[in-house]
Design a protein around this motif. Sequence first.
Motif, PDB file in Angstrom:
ATOM      1  N   THR A 110     -24.417   3.372  -3.048  1.00 36.95           N
ATOM      2  CA  THR A 110     -24.079   2.983  -1.684  1.00 36.95           C
ATOM      3  C   THR A 110     -22.578   2.759  -1.612  1.00 36.95           C
ATOM      4  O   THR A 110     -21.879   2.834  -2.623  1.00 36.95           O
ATOM      5  CB  THR A 110     -24.861   1.722  -1.251  1.00 36.95           C
ATOM      6  N   TYR A 115     -22.410  -3.115  -0.113  1.00 30.88           N
ATOM      7  CA  TYR A 115     -22.914  -3.878  -1.256  1.00 30.88           C
ATOM      8  C   TYR A 115     -21.786  -4.187  -2.223  1.00 30.88           C
ATOM      9  O   TYR A 115     -21.341  -3.318  -2.986  1.00 30.88           O
ATOM     10  CB  TYR A 115     -24.024  -3.104  -1.977  1.00 30.88           C
ATOM     11  N   CYS A 158     -29.951  -5.768  -1.918  1.00 31.84           N
ATOM     12  CA  CYS A 158     -29.691  -4.368  -1.606  1.00 31.84           C
ATOM     13  C   CYS A 158     -30.441  -3.949  -0.346  1.00 31.84           C
ATOM     14  O   CYS A 158     -31.585  -4.338  -0.135  1.00 31.84           O
ATOM     15  CB  CYS A 158     -30.158  -3.473  -2.758  1.00 31.84           C
ATOM     16  N   MET A 159     -29.814  -3.118   0.458  1.00 31.62           N
ATOM     17  CA  MET A 159     -30.477  -2.500   1.596  1.00 31.62           C
ATOM     18  C   MET A 159     -31.128  -1.194   1.134  1.00 31.62           C
ATOM     19  O   MET A 159     -30.560  -0.467   0.315  1.00 31.62           O
ATOM     20  CB  MET A 159     -29.474  -2.206   2.713  1.00 31.62           C
TER      21      MET A 159
END
Length: 331
Positions: A110, A115, A158-159
């Motif tokens: 990412t 993040y 985390c996404m």
Amino acid sequence: MTLAAVLLVGCGKHAGSPTGIEHFTTEVRLKTTPVKEQGRSDLCWDYAMLATIETEHLMQGDSVNLSTDFVARMLIQEEASEMFYTHKGRINTRGMMAMVPRLLATYGLTHYDAYHSSEATDYHLTERKVAQAVRTAMSYEQMSSRVNEILDKEIGACMPKVFMLGAVYTPLEFAHSVCHEDEYIAYTSFTHHLFGQAFPLETPDNHYHDTFLNVPIDTLMNIMEQSVRHGHPVCWEGDISEPGFSFEKGVADISTPLPADVQKERQREFNNHQTTDDHCMEIVGIAHNHQGRKFFIMKNSWGTANPYHGFMYVSFDYVRLKTIAIMAKNV
């Protein structure tokens, strides 16, 4: 031939004794994202390789700023699973730059804004907490849940999706968009293996036995110089334990002339643990001093508190003698 393990040296910030600022004339300087601070971690390999990928995109007109913490988290989760199943292994974020493409291809990536932890994050403490969670877990599900809780708290949650420039990616899709398979080649230069062949480099942090193409040192130097002159950054890994290396001065140089047979001397110092796998940086430029001696400009990951705002000027002589390995664009 197998060499004994070399001495472990952390890639954190080293003390020095600044005595003044040396002036350089820039010959070529590639674009970079802002200098970062790896803080209390051994993640120089992660910072340097992602910085190399970032510069490659910047030179193509594409802006990316990538998450070192995402890569580190995936590594810790992988190590936790291995430790749970085998009752072996370790939770340790030391590594080599060649690990990054594999981790990206396996787990994705990412961007930095989505993040990143604070500079105060203590990865060594996080590693100990995760190891304890693995050792005391009664099931894989319990272990995985505990590890994720620790990492969410210490690094951040985390996404599941990556949002960038109006597009939505999975982490794997995003990783594939910024780093293709076999985009970078790993090189080294030692005589205990044949030139022209790839071999697993015998360094303590080469946990995954990644292979490096072995070439003569003159060839390695030419790859580095020509890559940068043609607009491609290089990820450099080498020894910074020499007295001539000073982050505070922003310069690394050797105090004596190079020996007549540099290739032989490189091997001797590697065999005797005088050249160790200490640190990674990104090569982003070339300059020369008032004597005309050439230096690589390297982007470090120890913050900006030196005369060159976090960058280092590393002499060609130092690089020729003290390089462990590099990763360069496959062009």
